[in-house]
Scaffold this motif. Structure first.
Motif, mmCIF file in Angstrom:
data_model
loop_
_atom_site.group_PDB
_atom_site.id
_atom_site.type_symbol
_atom_site.label_atom_id
_atom_site.label_comp_id
_atom_site.label_asym_id
_atom_site.label_seq_id
_atom_site.Cartn_x
_atom_site.Cartn_y
_atom_site.Cartn_z
ATOM 1 N N UNK A 80 0.824 -1.218 0.000
ATOM 2 C CA UNK A 80 0.000 0.000 0.000
ATOM 3 C C UNK A 80 0.856 1.265 0.000
ATOM 4 N N UNK A 81 0.237 2.354 -0.382
ATOM 5 C CA UNK A 81 0.868 3.669 -0.337
ATOM 6 C C UNK A 81 1.272 4.000 1.098
ATOM 7 N N UNK A 82 2.472 4.537 1.263
ATOM 8 C CA UNK A 82 3.011 4.745 2.607
ATOM 9 C C UNK A 82 3.069 6.213 3.023
ATOM 10 N N UNK A 83 2.513 7.110 2.247
ATOM 11 C CA UNK A 83 2.576 8.534 2.575
ATOM 12 C C UNK A 83 1.404 8.970 3.450
ATOM 13 N N UNK A 84 1.595 10.072 4.176
ATOM 14 C CA UNK A 84 0.539 10.690 4.969
ATOM 15 C C UNK A 84 0.036 11.905 4.197
ATOM 16 N N UNK A 85 -1.272 11.978 4.011
ATOM 17 C CA UNK A 85 -1.880 13.089 3.284
ATOM 18 C C UNK A 85 -2.225 14.217 4.245
ATOM 19 N N UNK A 90 2.074 16.198 1.363
ATOM 20 C CA UNK A 90 2.257 14.848 1.863
ATOM 21 C C UNK A 90 3.490 14.789 2.759
ATOM 22 N N UNK A 91 3.462 13.846 3.681
ATOM 23 C CA UNK A 91 4.650 13.477 4.437
ATOM 24 C C UNK A 91 5.042 12.094 3.942
ATOM 25 N N UNK A 92 6.241 11.964 3.435
ATOM 26 C CA UNK A 92 6.687 10.692 2.880
ATOM 27 C C UNK A 92 7.191 9.762 3.982
ATOM 28 N N UNK A 93 7.163 8.488 3.710
ATOM 29 C CA UNK A 93 7.610 7.496 4.683
ATOM 30 C C UNK A 93 9.069 7.757 5.074
ATOM 31 N N UNK A 94 9.300 7.855 6.371
ATOM 32 C CA UNK A 94 10.624 8.114 6.938
ATOM 33 C C UNK A 94 11.162 9.495 6.552
ATOM 34 N N UNK A 95 10.284 10.434 6.243
ATOM 35 C CA UNK A 95 10.745 11.807 5.996
ATOM 36 C C UNK A 95 11.338 12.370 7.282
ATOM 37 N N UNK A 96 12.304 13.244 7.137
ATOM 38 C CA UNK A 96 12.935 13.877 8.281
ATOM 39 C C UNK A 96 11.878 14.486 9.199
ATOM 40 N N UNK A 97 12.008 14.234 10.492
ATOM 41 C CA UNK A 97 10.986 14.656 11.440
ATOM 42 C C UNK A 97 10.801 16.170 11.456
ATOM 43 N N UNK A 98 11.884 16.912 11.343
ATOM 44 C CA UNK A 98 11.787 18.377 11.351
ATOM 45 C C UNK A 98 10.999 18.870 10.144
ATOM 46 N N UNK A 99 11.240 18.262 8.987
ATOM 47 C CA UNK A 99 10.517 18.650 7.774
ATOM 48 C C UNK A 99 9.041 18.291 7.896
ATOM 49 N N UNK A 100 8.751 17.122 8.470
ATOM 50 C CA UNK A 100 7.356 16.707 8.649
ATOM 51 C C UNK A 100 6.621 17.662 9.585
ATOM 52 N N UNK A 101 7.262 18.040 10.681
ATOM 53 C CA UNK A 101 6.646 18.973 11.624
ATOM 54 C C UNK A 101 6.398 20.333 10.992
ATOM 55 N N UNK A 102 7.318 20.776 10.148
ATOM 56 C CA UNK A 102 7.139 22.060 9.475
ATOM 57 C C UNK A 102 5.927 22.014 8.550
ATOM 58 N N UNK A 103 5.744 20.910 7.855
ATOM 59 C CA UNK A 103 4.574 20.767 6.984
ATOM 60 C C UNK A 103 3.282 20.803 7.795
ATOM 61 N N UNK A 104 3.294 20.126 8.941
ATOM 62 C CA UNK A 104 2.098 20.105 9.781
ATOM 63 C C UNK A 104 1.799 21.497 10.326
ATOM 64 N N UNK A 105 2.834 22.219 10.730
ATOM 65 C CA UNK A 105 2.621 23.585 11.246
ATOM 66 C C UNK A 105 2.109 24.508 10.151
ATOM 67 N N UNK A 106 2.625 24.352 8.942
ATOM 68 C CA UNK A 106 2.097 25.140 7.821
ATOM 69 C C UNK A 106 0.617 24.851 7.612
ATOM 70 N N UNK A 107 0.254 23.580 7.719
ATOM 71 C CA UNK A 107 -1.142 23.193 7.570
ATOM 72 C C UNK A 107 -2.010 23.821 8.647
ATOM 73 N N UNK A 108 -1.536 23.794 9.879
ATOM 74 C CA UNK A 108 -2.297 24.356 10.994
ATOM 75 C C UNK A 108 -2.460 25.864 10.883
#
Length: 205
Positions: free
Chosen positions: A167-172, A183-201
């Motif tokens: 199955x697809x492993x990304x977070x939408x 998207x947050x890709x599987x095993x993406x750097x945690x800092x980059x993932x958090x930045x994407x989430x904060x941008x979303x918020x």
């Protein structure tokens, strides 16, 4: 081990496809024209749409149930040996790092294996992760509708002991109006993932 190999290769292949698509259409998700100027939202890929599923408490929900708050959507299954528990563990950690802002976010874990993932099974599985994560299941037809809406790859693979799911492993990342943003890709750097989430918020509109 062969089944695990298929999951790893299949998941990474799906990620590669999605990354290519997102790179082509999401560069400059939000652009700022200049100091003091109005932000301009860039058109986004058509991901997401109507669905009817059942949450891990046994309640029927639709896409409208989750409008009003930004949402992370992850597709997986409870018998997943690596990708799903790793991703849900990472999301749980990210929610902790967000502090009070995490309460402004919704997280949906949608099964790609409704044959085994009943609401009760989803509830049992999610006890190992952040309590704010919501599990969604349903009939095969209902799940297929959600998979199609989110452009998710999911394929049953027979094994010597039964079957597993590729199955697809990304977070939408979906905004409060149910629009796909990134998207947050599987095993993406945690800092980059958090930045994407904060941008979303913090996104407007």
């Amino acid at each position: 081990m062969q089944a695990l190999k298929w999951i790893r290769y299949g998941a990474w292949a799906a990620v590669a496809i999605l990354v290519f698509v997102s790179a082509a259409i999401l560069i400059g998700w939000w652009q700022v024209d200049g100091p003091g100027r109005k932000r301009t939202e860039v058109a986004t890929f058509a991901v997401g749409g109507p669905f009817t599923l059942v949450n891990h408490k046994g309640e029927t929900v639709t896409e409208a149930t989750y409008l009003g708050k930004p949402t992370l959507v992850f597709f997986g299954f409870t018998h997943c040996p690596e990708v799903c528990p790793t991703t849900l563990f990472e999301i749980s950690n990210q929610l902790g790092k967000l502090g009070p802002d995490a309460d402004r976010l919704q997280v949906l874990f949608v099964t790609v294996d409704p044959e085994r993932d009943t609401p009760a099974q989803m509830a049992l599985y999610l006890q190992s992760f952040d309590s704010r994560i919501i599990g969604l299941s349903g009939t095969q037809a209902q799940v297929d509708t959600a998979l199609s809406a989110y452009k998710v790859h999911a394929k049953r693979i027979e094994t010597e002991s039964g079957y597993t799911m590729d199955h697809t492993a990304s977070v939408y990342l979906m905004d409060a109006k149910g629009r796909f943003k990134s998207m947050i890709d599987y095993h993406e750097d945690d800092a980059a993932a958090l930045e994407k989430i904060r941008l979303l918020l913090n996104a407007r509109g």
